[in-house]
Design a protein around this motif. Structure first.
Motif, PDB file in Angstrom:
ATOM      1  N   SER A 265      -5.009  -3.745   7.519  1.00  0.00           N
ATOM      2  CA  SER A 265      -3.576  -3.496   7.380  1.00  0.00           C
ATOM      3  C   SER A 265      -2.802  -4.681   7.943  1.00  0.00           C
ATOM      4  CB  SER A 265      -3.177  -2.235   8.148  1.00  0.00           C
ATOM      5  OG  SER A 265      -3.821  -1.115   7.613  1.00  0.00           O
ATOM      6  N   PHE A 266      -1.867  -5.190   7.146  1.00  0.00           N
ATOM      7  CA  PHE A 266      -1.017  -6.297   7.546  1.00  0.00           C
ATOM      8  C   PHE A 266       0.423  -5.982   7.138  1.00  0.00           C
ATOM      9  CE2 PHE A 266      -5.127  -8.329   6.724  1.00  0.00           C
ATOM     10  CZ  PHE A 266      -5.305  -9.063   7.876  1.00  0.00           C
ATOM     11  N   ASN A 267       1.354  -6.695   7.724  1.00  0.00           N
ATOM     12  CA  ASN A 267       2.744  -6.620   7.319  1.00  0.00           C
ATOM     13  C   ASN A 267       2.828  -7.031   5.846  1.00  0.00           C
ATOM     14  OD1 ASN A 267       5.308  -8.272   6.786  1.00  0.00           O
ATOM     15  ND2 ASN A 267       5.853  -7.063   8.585  1.00  0.00           N
ATOM     16  N   ARG A 268       3.618  -6.310   5.055  1.00  0.00           N
ATOM     17  CA  ARG A 268       3.722  -6.557   3.608  1.00  0.00           C
ATOM     18  C   ARG A 268       4.109  -8.006   3.303  1.00  0.00           C
ATOM     19  NH1 ARG A 268       6.503  -2.146   1.406  1.00  0.00           N
ATOM     20  NH2 ARG A 268       4.505  -1.359   0.761  1.00  0.00           N
ATOM     21  N   VAL A 269       5.047  -8.569   4.064  1.00  0.00           N
ATOM     22  CA  VAL A 269       5.487  -9.946   3.816  1.00  0.00           C
ATOM     23  C   VAL A 269       4.335 -10.921   4.058  1.00  0.00           C
ATOM     24  CG1 VAL A 269       7.077 -11.762   4.575  1.00  0.00           C
ATOM     25  CG2 VAL A 269       7.900  -9.419   4.339  1.00  0.00           C
ATOM     26  N   VAL A 270       3.553 -10.674   5.107  1.00  0.00           N
ATOM     27  CA  VAL A 270       2.409 -11.537   5.403  1.00  0.00           C
ATOM     28  C   VAL A 270       1.417 -11.489   4.248  1.00  0.00           C
ATOM     29  CG1 VAL A 270       0.433 -11.912   6.941  1.00  0.00           C
ATOM     30  CG2 VAL A 270       2.679 -11.382   7.901  1.00  0.00           C
ATOM     31  N   ILE A 271       1.170 -10.301   3.721  1.00  0.00           N
ATOM     32  CA  ILE A 271       0.234 -10.158   2.601  1.00  0.00           C
ATOM     33  C   ILE A 271       0.723 -10.933   1.385  1.00  0.00           C
ATOM     34  CG2 ILE A 271      -0.776  -8.543   0.945  1.00  0.00           C
ATOM     35  CD1 ILE A 271      -0.740  -6.451   3.225  1.00  0.00           C
ATOM     36  N   GLU A 272       1.992 -10.764   1.054  1.00  0.00           N
ATOM     37  CA  GLU A 272       2.546 -11.459  -0.120  1.00  0.00           C
ATOM     38  C   GLU A 272       2.466 -12.969   0.053  1.00  0.00           C
ATOM     39  OE1 GLU A 272       6.451  -9.759  -0.459  1.00  0.00           O
ATOM     40  OE2 GLU A 272       5.661  -7.814  -1.081  1.00  0.00           O
ATOM     41  N   ASP A 273       2.856 -13.458   1.242  1.00  0.00           N
ATOM     42  CA  ASP A 273       2.813 -14.898   1.496  1.00  0.00           C
ATOM     43  C   ASP A 273       1.377 -15.415   1.512  1.00  0.00           C
ATOM     44  OD1 ASP A 273       5.555 -14.903   1.636  1.00  0.00           O
ATOM     45  OD2 ASP A 273       5.639 -15.005   3.827  1.00  0.00           O
TER      46      ASP A 273
ATOM     47  N   ASN B  28      -1.080  -6.242  17.134  1.00  0.00           N
ATOM     48  CA  ASN B  28      -0.807  -4.886  17.588  1.00  0.00           C
ATOM     49  C   ASN B  28      -2.006  -4.001  17.304  1.00  0.00           C
ATOM     50  OD1 ASN B  28       1.897  -5.589  18.198  1.00  0.00           O
ATOM     51  ND2 ASN B  28       2.423  -5.390  16.052  1.00  0.00           N
ATOM     52  N   ALA B  29      -2.490  -3.344  18.326  1.00  0.00           N
ATOM     53  CA  ALA B  29      -3.601  -2.422  18.154  1.00  0.00           C
ATOM     54  C   ALA B  29      -3.214  -1.085  18.776  1.00  0.00           C
ATOM     55  CB  ALA B  29      -4.855  -2.963  18.810  1.00  0.00           C
ATOM     56  N   LYS B  30      -3.380  -0.027  18.013  1.00  0.00           N
ATOM     57  CA  LYS B  30      -3.085   1.304  18.521  1.00  0.00           C
ATOM     58  C   LYS B  30      -4.402   1.992  18.851  1.00  0.00           C
ATOM     59  CE  LYS B  30       0.797   1.915  15.382  1.00  0.00           C
ATOM     60  NZ  LYS B  30       1.311   2.723  14.287  1.00  0.00           N
ATOM     61  N   PRO B  31      -4.487   2.625  20.013  1.00  0.00           N
ATOM     62  CA  PRO B  31      -5.711   3.372  20.305  1.00  0.00           C
ATOM     63  C   PRO B  31      -5.823   4.588  19.389  1.00  0.00           C
ATOM     64  CG  PRO B  31      -4.085   3.648  22.066  1.00  0.00           C
ATOM     65  CD  PRO B  31      -3.519   2.661  21.083  1.00  0.00           C
ATOM     66  N   LEU B  32      -7.050   4.944  19.052  1.00  0.00           N
ATOM     67  CA  LEU B  32      -7.269   6.104  18.195  1.00  0.00           C
ATOM     68  C   LEU B  32      -7.042   7.388  18.976  1.00  0.00           C
ATOM     69  CD1 LEU B  32     -10.560   5.071  16.365  1.00  0.00           C
ATOM     70  CD2 LEU B  32      -8.242   4.970  15.480  1.00  0.00           C
TER      71      LEU B  32
END
Length: 85
Positions: free
Chosen positions: A8-16, A68-72
């Motif tokens: 999972s990445f920020n949408r803008v990062v993926i597009e770029d 950013n990492a969220k604990p499960l």
């Protein structure tokens, strides 16, 4: 043997990143694989801040890179362990 993963990445990062990969004649998957191989092969990074992909991430992202990492949660952990028995 190839294996699929989900990231999972920020949408803008993926597009770029897709645009950058295409300009280099690569798929996004291949670009990520090459970057990971470079990091692993160098073996000289003591923590994530020293990994050389920061310059590349900065090039395709707006602003500084953020990790950013969220604990499960309990349910997510239980589901993960159930799938990986």
């Amino acid at each position: 043997m190839d294996a699929k993963i989900t990231l999972s990445f920020n949408r803008v990062v993926i597009e770029d990143a897709k645009t950058y990969a295409a300009s280099q004649g690569l798929s996004l998957s291949r670009l990520v694989e090459l970057l990971l191989q470079k990091v692993i092969a160098s073996g000289q990074h003591h923590n994530i801040e020293h990994i050389p992909i920061e310059d590349w991430v900065s090039m395709v992202a707006e602003g500084p890179a953020a990790y950013n990492a969220k604990p499960l949660g309990k349910k997510q952990k239980a589901a993960y362990y159930k799938r990986h028995k």
